[in-house]
Design an enzyme around this catalytic site. Structure first.
Site, short mmCIF file in Angstrom:
data_model
loop_
_atom_site.label_atom_id
_atom_site.label_comp_id
_atom_site.label_asym_id
_atom_site.label_seq_id
_atom_site.Cartn_x
_atom_site.Cartn_y
_atom_site.Cartn_z
N HIS A 137 -9.24 -37.28 10.79
CA HIS A 137 -8.87 -36.94 9.76
C HIS A 137 -9.78 -37.68 8.49
CE1 HIS A 137 -6.16 -38.71 6.93
NE2 HIS A 137 -5.44 -37.39 7.23
N ASP A 214 -7.56 -43.83 16.92
CA ASP A 214 -7.26 -43.00 16.20
C ASP A 214 -5.24 -42.27 16.33
OD1 ASP A 214 -5.25 -42.04 14.03
OD2 ASP A 214 -7.10 -40.18 13.20
N GLN A 217 -1.67 -39.48 15.07
CA GLN A 217 -0.52 -38.23 16.25
C GLN A 217 0.00 -38.79 18.18
OE1 GLN A 217 0.01 -36.31 13.84
NE2 GLN A 217 -0.83 -36.59 12.38
N LYS A 240 5.48 -41.93 10.33
CA LYS A 240 5.27 -40.65 11.19
C LYS A 240 5.71 -40.54 12.31
CE LYS A 240 0.33 -39.29 9.88
NZ LYS A 240 0.35 -38.21 8.99
N CYS A 380 -6.73 -32.92 5.32
CA CYS A 380 -7.43 -34.09 5.11
C CYS A 380 -8.65 -34.20 6.19
CB CYS A 380 -6.66 -35.61 5.44
SG CYS A 380 -5.27 -35.71 4.03
N1 7TS Z 1 -5.31 -39.98 11.37
C1 7TS Z 1 -4.24 -39.00 11.81
C2 7TS Z 1 -4.88 -38.47 12.92
C3 7TS Z 1 -3.93 -38.70 10.71
O1 7TS Z 1 -2.90 -37.25 10.98
C4 7TS Z 1 -3.70 -39.17 9.62
C5 7TS Z 1 -2.27 -38.23 8.83
C6 7TS Z 1 -4.03 -39.81 9.18
C7 7TS Z 1 -4.64 -40.88 10.56
C8 7TS Z 1 -4.03 -40.97 7.92
O2 7TS Z 1 -2.63 -41.95 7.89
P1 7TS Z 1 -2.21 -42.40 6.70
O3 7TS Z 1 -0.99 -43.03 7.16
O4 7TS Z 1 -3.33 -43.24 6.72
O5 7TS Z 1 -2.61 -41.38 5.65
N2 7TS Z 1 -2.66 -36.97 8.93
C9 7TS Z 1 -1.76 -36.23 7.88
C10 7TS Z 1 -1.27 -34.74 7.82
O6 7TS Z 1 -1.59 -34.40 9.21
N3 7TS Z 1 -1.28 -34.81 6.79
O7 7TS Z 1 -0.23 -35.62 5.93
C11 7TS Z 1 -0.82 -36.95 6.72
#
Ligand code: 7TS
Length: 423
Positions: A137, A214, A217, A240, A380
């Protein structure tokens, strides 16, 4: 359901995994979208929230609201207890050795930036390298690009193979004696690929590097054990995993966190301040400057309780069944390419796909007319999506409340859209 803001902690898997009963916990699932039942398949972006989490939030504001770590009055003591209990729940959930290893942040992105700006700022120098994967990401790419540029370090990538799996045949040459940190996603938010974290940890440690995972997910969907993975840092977001927005976690090994400089300065993170200088508080407070996100931490504790009661193995099993079914159904359409591993057993519950003739944005808009929420775009992960010679893909992603009939609704929705576009 237990009361999450006060003392009690549920045992794992004590609640039967009954999707109808689970769905009844989620008020938003009663909504109609464009006159249709909501079919929410955008869980990789953010999950919906059960009444238990919403109640933890309102309870906090209605009954407890006060600042933490500074009051002698009852409300402040209760707020502090709730905030710290939530930390303990998260620590147990990921099998951290101690709760002080759990730092509250705003989200995965902030957790990743924190490590880049503190541990890596101190430990990465000119001529060193940082290794990430081609399926990260943006949040796990850009901080390292910036750091590499600042430090004169090299940013290296482990490739994604044509089958969507991580290429590890050249692991020993990419991760070498100048590697300081390996930062990899546990599960790709585009391909669904589950990466071999333990293997990366072994190689990283062999060369004296640290491994950051990370887990944005993975933590929401499977049992994640930081000790079994042998990770050094692990990041995820509460939103999430049934929790509120605006709160996330950085877990790190105690000794590493202890040796790191602070990220932000201010109240709570200091031990002593003079007009000339300051010294730092103990972990985890060294990394929690200012009034923290108390309400959302407590609600995250409620989310952890909810998942714990269901049992993460049951959560995973449910999503595996749904993913296998969805892969089969989506592929049976015949005009659709699914990105990532074709074997559902090698992936988590996200299915990104490209239709031969319908643009993902058109598909997403048409499905919304039928009450079906999917994500479209680059997710992203622009470099990864572009590596498939497209600029956008459609993505359906699943969670505990999704059903096979919702997968059927998706597939019928795609079929209807095909009919509309062929007119
Ligand atoms: N890393 C991964 C693997 C992610 O899927 C996401 C967010 C992030 C980092 C960032 O997370 P945040 O909570 O800091 O925003 N992924 C997604 C997505 O797949 N669609 O919207 C956000």
């Amino acid at each position: 359901m237990s009361d999450s803001s006060r003392g009690s902690e549920p045992d794992s898997g004590t609640r039967k995994f009954d999707v109808d009963a689970i769905r009844a916990d989620f008020p938003i699932l009663q909504r109609k979208i464009n006159g249709q039942d909501l079919v929410y398949l955008d869980n990789a972006a953010t999950s919906q929230k059960p009444a238990q989490v919403i109640k933890a939030l309102t309870n906090y504001y209605e009954q407890t609201n006060a600042n933490v770590h500074r009051g002698v009055h009852t409300l402040s003591i209760e707020a502090t207890d709730g905030y710290e209990l939530a930390r303990t729940k998260v620590a147990k959930f990921i099998n951290a050795r101690r709760p002080e290893e759990v730092i509250w942040t705003r989200n995965t992105s902030e957790s990743l930036n924190l490590v880049a700006a503190t541990w890596a700022e101190t430990n990465v120098g000119d001529g060193d390298n940082i290794v990430i994967t081609a399926m990260e990401h943006h949040s796990n790419i850009v901080p390292w690009q910036q750091l590499a540029a600042r430090k004169g370090a090299e940013l290296r990538y482990l490739a994604a193979g044509d089958d969507g799996s991580l290429v590890v045949s050249n692991l020993n040459s990419i991760i070498d004696s100048r590697t300081k940190i390996v930062a990899a996603t546990h599960m790709s938010n585009v391909l669904g690929t589950i990466n071999p974290i333990a293997l990366l940890a072994d190689r990283a440690h062999e060369v004296g590097a640290v491994l950051l995972v990370d887990a944005a997910q993975s933590v929401p969907h499977m049992q994640v054990d930081v000790q079994a993975l042998d990770a050094d840092f692990l990041c995820f977001s509460a939103h999430k995993m049934l929790g509120p927005t605006g709160i996330g976690v950085l877990w790190g090994k105690y000794d590493l966190l202890e040796a790191m400089p602070p990220y932000m300065f201010g109240g709570d993170m200091i031990f002593e301040v003079t007009y000339e200088d300051a010294s730092w508080n103990d972990l985890p407070y060294k990394f929690e400057a200012g009034t923290p996100n108390i309400a959302d931490a407590i609600a995250t504790g409620a989310a952890v309780d909810y998942l714990t009661e269901l049992g993460m193995d049951n959560v995973w099993q449910h999503e595996q069944e749904l993913t296998a079914y969805a892969m089969e159904q989506v592929l049976s359409l015949g005009h659709v390419k699914v990105l990532g591993p074709q074997n559902p057993a090698l992936r988590g519950g996200v299915i990104s796909f490209i239709h031969d003739t319908i643009h993902p944005h058109d598909l997403g808009t048409a499905l919304d007319q039928q009450g079906i929420a999917i994500r479209t775009g680059h997710h992203c992960a622009m470099p990864l999506v572009r590596s498939f010679d497209v600029v956008a893909a459609a993505r359906a992603s699943f969670y505990i409340y999704n059903t096979k009939s919702e997968v059927d609704a998706l597939v019928n929705g795609i079929r209807e859209t095909e009919g509309y576009f062929s007119r």
